[in-house]
Design a protein around this motif. Structure first.
Motif, mmCIF file in Angstrom:
data_model
loop_
_atom_site.group_PDB
_atom_site.id
_atom_site.type_symbol
_atom_site.label_atom_id
_atom_site.label_comp_id
_atom_site.label_asym_id
_atom_site.label_seq_id
_atom_site.Cartn_x
_atom_site.Cartn_y
_atom_site.Cartn_z
ATOM 1 N N GLU A 22 -6.011 -9.985 -12.834
ATOM 2 C CA GLU A 22 -4.939 -10.718 -13.416
ATOM 3 C C GLU A 22 -3.690 -9.939 -13.289
ATOM 4 O OE1 GLU A 22 -5.602 -11.856 -17.336
ATOM 5 O OE2 GLU A 22 -7.799 -12.578 -17.053
ATOM 6 N N ASP A 23 -2.469 -10.635 -12.594
ATOM 7 C CA ASP A 23 -1.485 -10.049 -12.315
ATOM 8 C C ASP A 23 -0.545 -11.207 -12.237
ATOM 9 O OD1 ASP A 23 -0.276 -6.961 -12.293
ATOM 10 O OD2 ASP A 23 1.089 -8.471 -10.818
ATOM 11 N N ALA A 24 1.046 -11.130 -12.707
ATOM 12 C CA ALA A 24 1.724 -12.198 -12.532
ATOM 13 C C ALA A 24 2.341 -12.093 -11.048
ATOM 14 C CB ALA A 24 2.907 -11.809 -13.531
ATOM 15 N N SER A 25 2.061 -11.243 -10.188
ATOM 16 C CA SER A 25 2.492 -11.243 -8.711
ATOM 17 C C SER A 25 1.474 -10.993 -7.866
ATOM 18 C CB SER A 25 3.957 -10.167 -8.831
ATOM 19 O OG SER A 25 3.304 -8.921 -8.897
ATOM 20 N N GLU A 26 1.934 -11.084 -6.648
ATOM 21 C CA GLU A 26 0.861 -10.854 -5.584
ATOM 22 C C GLU A 26 0.438 -9.248 -5.543
ATOM 23 O OE1 GLU A 26 -0.740 -12.939 -3.463
ATOM 24 O OE2 GLU A 26 0.447 -14.394 -4.704
ATOM 25 N N TYR A 27 -0.787 -8.705 -5.134
ATOM 26 C CA TYR A 27 -0.926 -7.329 -5.215
ATOM 27 C C TYR A 27 -1.826 -7.162 -3.840
ATOM 28 C CZ TYR A 27 -5.439 -9.846 -6.487
ATOM 29 O OH TYR A 27 -6.731 -10.645 -6.539
ATOM 30 N N THR A 28 -2.166 -5.769 -3.776
ATOM 31 C CA THR A 28 -2.975 -5.562 -2.600
ATOM 32 C C THR A 28 -4.008 -4.373 -3.227
ATOM 33 O OG1 THR A 28 -1.577 -3.634 -2.166
ATOM 34 C CG2 THR A 28 -0.976 -5.471 -0.909
ATOM 35 N N VAL A 29 -5.207 -4.377 -2.409
ATOM 36 C CA VAL A 29 -6.320 -3.517 -2.915
ATOM 37 C C VAL A 29 -6.607 -2.511 -1.805
ATOM 38 C CG1 VAL A 29 -8.659 -3.542 -3.779
ATOM 39 C CG2 VAL A 29 -7.123 -5.380 -4.240
ATOM 40 N N ASP A 30 -6.809 -1.491 -2.204
ATOM 41 C CA ASP A 30 -6.974 -0.236 -1.155
ATOM 42 C C ASP A 30 -8.011 0.797 -1.692
ATOM 43 O OD1 ASP A 30 -4.721 -0.817 0.914
ATOM 44 O OD2 ASP A 30 -3.542 -0.702 -0.771
ATOM 45 N N PHE A 31 -8.718 1.396 -0.721
ATOM 46 C CA PHE A 31 -9.537 2.642 -1.133
ATOM 47 C C PHE A 31 -8.674 4.039 -1.326
ATOM 48 C CE2 PHE A 31 -12.876 0.236 1.478
ATOM 49 C CZ PHE A 31 -13.658 -0.042 0.531
ATOM 50 N N GLU A 32 -8.933 4.587 -2.143
ATOM 51 C CA GLU A 32 -8.496 5.800 -2.348
ATOM 52 C C GLU A 32 -8.898 6.687 -1.139
ATOM 53 O OE1 GLU A 32 -7.596 8.733 -5.857
ATOM 54 O OE2 GLU A 32 -9.703 8.756 -5.335
ATOM 55 N N GLU A 33 -10.063 6.592 -0.739
ATOM 56 C CA GLU A 33 -10.981 7.215 0.316
ATOM 57 C C GLU A 33 -11.895 6.299 0.790
ATOM 58 O OE1 GLU A 33 -13.206 11.392 1.672
ATOM 59 O OE2 GLU A 33 -12.389 11.078 -0.165
ATOM 60 N N GLU A 34 -11.825 5.923 2.029
ATOM 61 C CA GLU A 34 -12.867 4.815 2.564
ATOM 62 C C GLU A 34 -14.270 5.462 2.439
ATOM 63 O OE1 GLU A 34 -13.207 1.865 6.477
ATOM 64 O OE2 GLU A 34 -11.145 2.906 6.006
ATOM 65 N N PRO A 35 -15.277 4.677 2.277
ATOM 66 C CA PRO A 35 -16.620 5.115 1.800
ATOM 67 C C PRO A 35 -17.283 4.986 3.151
ATOM 68 C CG PRO A 35 -16.352 2.869 1.184
ATOM 69 C CD PRO A 35 -15.097 3.278 1.453
ATOM 70 N N ASP A 36 -18.417 5.918 3.258
ATOM 71 C CA ASP A 36 -19.032 6.241 4.545
ATOM 72 C C ASP A 36 -20.685 5.469 4.173
ATOM 73 O OD1 ASP A 36 -20.683 6.869 6.575
ATOM 74 O OD2 ASP A 36 -20.668 9.068 6.341
ATOM 75 N N THR A 37 -20.865 4.553 4.959
ATOM 76 C CA THR A 37 -22.061 3.865 4.798
ATOM 77 C C THR A 37 -23.106 4.165 5.628
ATOM 78 O OG1 THR A 37 -21.081 1.967 6.143
ATOM 79 C CG2 THR A 37 -20.853 1.881 3.829
ATOM 80 N N SER A 38 -22.941 5.174 6.324
ATOM 81 C CA SER A 38 -24.100 5.790 7.316
ATOM 82 C C SER A 38 -25.385 6.065 6.825
ATOM 83 C CB SER A 38 -23.529 6.929 8.384
ATOM 84 O OG SER A 38 -23.261 7.996 7.645
ATOM 85 N N ALA A 39 -25.356 6.688 5.811
ATOM 86 C CA ALA A 39 -26.452 7.356 4.968
ATOM 87 C C ALA A 39 -26.851 6.484 3.709
ATOM 88 C CB ALA A 39 -26.287 8.575 4.715
ATOM 89 N N THR A 40 -28.296 6.257 3.573
ATOM 90 C CA THR A 40 -28.434 5.513 2.271
ATOM 91 C C THR A 40 -28.057 6.274 0.806
ATOM 92 O OG1 THR A 40 -30.689 6.301 2.485
ATOM 93 C CG2 THR A 40 -30.354 4.296 3.479
ATOM 94 N N GLY A 41 -28.098 5.456 -0.002
ATOM 95 C CA GLY A 41 -27.757 6.195 -1.352
ATOM 96 C C GLY A 41 -26.806 5.405 -2.178
ATOM 97 N N ASP A 42 -26.566 6.045 -3.470
ATOM 98 C CA ASP A 42 -25.597 5.410 -4.117
ATOM 99 C C ASP A 42 -24.301 6.179 -4.287
ATOM 100 O OD1 ASP A 42 -27.223 3.472 -5.223
ATOM 101 O OD2 ASP A 42 -28.133 4.638 -6.438
#
Length: 327
Positions: free
Chosen positions: A157-177
């Protein structure tokens, strides 16, 4: 016997009295003159009253401007009191001329008029100073899946347009949480930082089966609400059940009903239903979220066992006249 009958000329005439020399004759009453005097006095009195009243009004009415900034997307009252403080005259007898548009950032002007008194034009800046309000969602993917930052966003919820970015892009090569950090920034550099959960699983859902049940309110307290039961089933590559998310949505048509119901929200509960509770003022909805196990679903549908195949799950809803869609 003596009498006056023998007197010459009969009974004598009394002498006539002449007016005194110093006694002036009385003047006659003039009514026209009196009327003119009364009119003159009334006119002078009215002129004095009008002068005093007009002079007092001109000197006592003050207009003090109040409005200098407006938050983008807010609602601005139309009355004069939203723009200025008026003394010496009721604000209801004043008018305001304004081009302020709270839905668009920029600089605007307004003028307030109270009788012969005018204040303005005054400048108003419509600004976005509020950071985005963000609700995240968990993401479950297969190994080596490319995920986007927006995948973790459920609502902003915001009155103007917005962008979403990772602080650090996640690594999905290994299973886990994993915990991921997201930075949401609007067009006016207001920023919100939130975290979300990422699960990498060899048996993660390949798609989701979304099924809806519309029911009438079962409680007299919220009888004016339309209630929907939404079930989102994660289906693995082999077509079997992976997980289930249930949300119950209370949709209100009247703001008064919605605001009263909102007061009844408890920590992790609404209307006797346990789960995460979220209210949406714009949509006038209250939603309760819950993850369900197969045992939970079996109890809910009064079954010995809840089916695990996607086609059997879908048939439960189709047989009841409801619907399911693939996501």
């Amino acid at each position: 016997m003596n009498n006056n009958m023998g007197m010459m000329g009969g009974i004598p005439t009394p002498p006539t009295m002449s007016p005194a020399k110093n006694e002036k004759p009385k003047k006659k009453f003039n009514p026209i003159l009196i009327v003119l005097i009364v009119v003159l006095i009334a006119g002078v009195g009215f002129a004095v009253y009008y002068f005093l009243n007009t002079s007092q009004t001109k000197t006592s009415v003050t207009i003090s401007p109040l409005l200098t900034e407006v938050e983008l997307g807010s609602t601005l009252d139309e009355g004069v009191s939203a723009y200025a403080r008026v003394t010496g005259m009721s604000a209801e007898n004043c008018t305001v001329e304004s081009n302020v548009n709270p839905s668009k950032a920029g600089t605007y002007q307004y003028t307030v008029k109270c009788g012969d008194k005018t204040s303005g034009p005054h400048t108003v800046n419509v600004l976005d100073t509020m950071p985005p309000e963000v609700i995240t969602k968990d993401v479950i993917v297969l190994p080596d899946t490319v995920v986007e930052a927006t995948d973790f966003i459920d609502e902003v919820e915001d009155a103007s347009e917005y962008t979403v970015d990772f602080e650090e892009e996640p690594d999905t090569s290994a299973t886990g949480d994993y915990e991921v950090t997201l930075i949401i920034t609007d067009d006016y550099d207001n920023e919100t930082t939130v975290t979300a959960n990422l699960t990498v699983d060899d048996n993660a859902p390949d798609y989701y089966l979304s099924c809806v049940e519309s029911i009438e309110s079962e409680t007299t307290k919220y009888e004016n609400a339309k209630i929907e039961y939404n079930y989102k089933y994660g289906i693995s590559l082999n077509g079997e059940f992976y997980n289930a998310l249930k949300n119950v949505v209370y949709q209100f048509d009247e703001e008064e009903d919605y605001l009263l119901a909102k007061e009844d929200i408890l920590d992790d509960e609404f209307d006797g239903i346990k789960g995460k509770v979220r209210s949406n003022d714009k949509e006038m909805t209250i939603t309760i979220f819950n993850y369900l196990t197969l045992d939970d679903l079996a109890d809910e549908y009064e079954l010995d066992e809840f089916p695990t195949l996607d086609t059997d799950i879908e048939n439960i809803y189709l047989d009841a006249g409801n619907s399911c869609d693939m996501e």
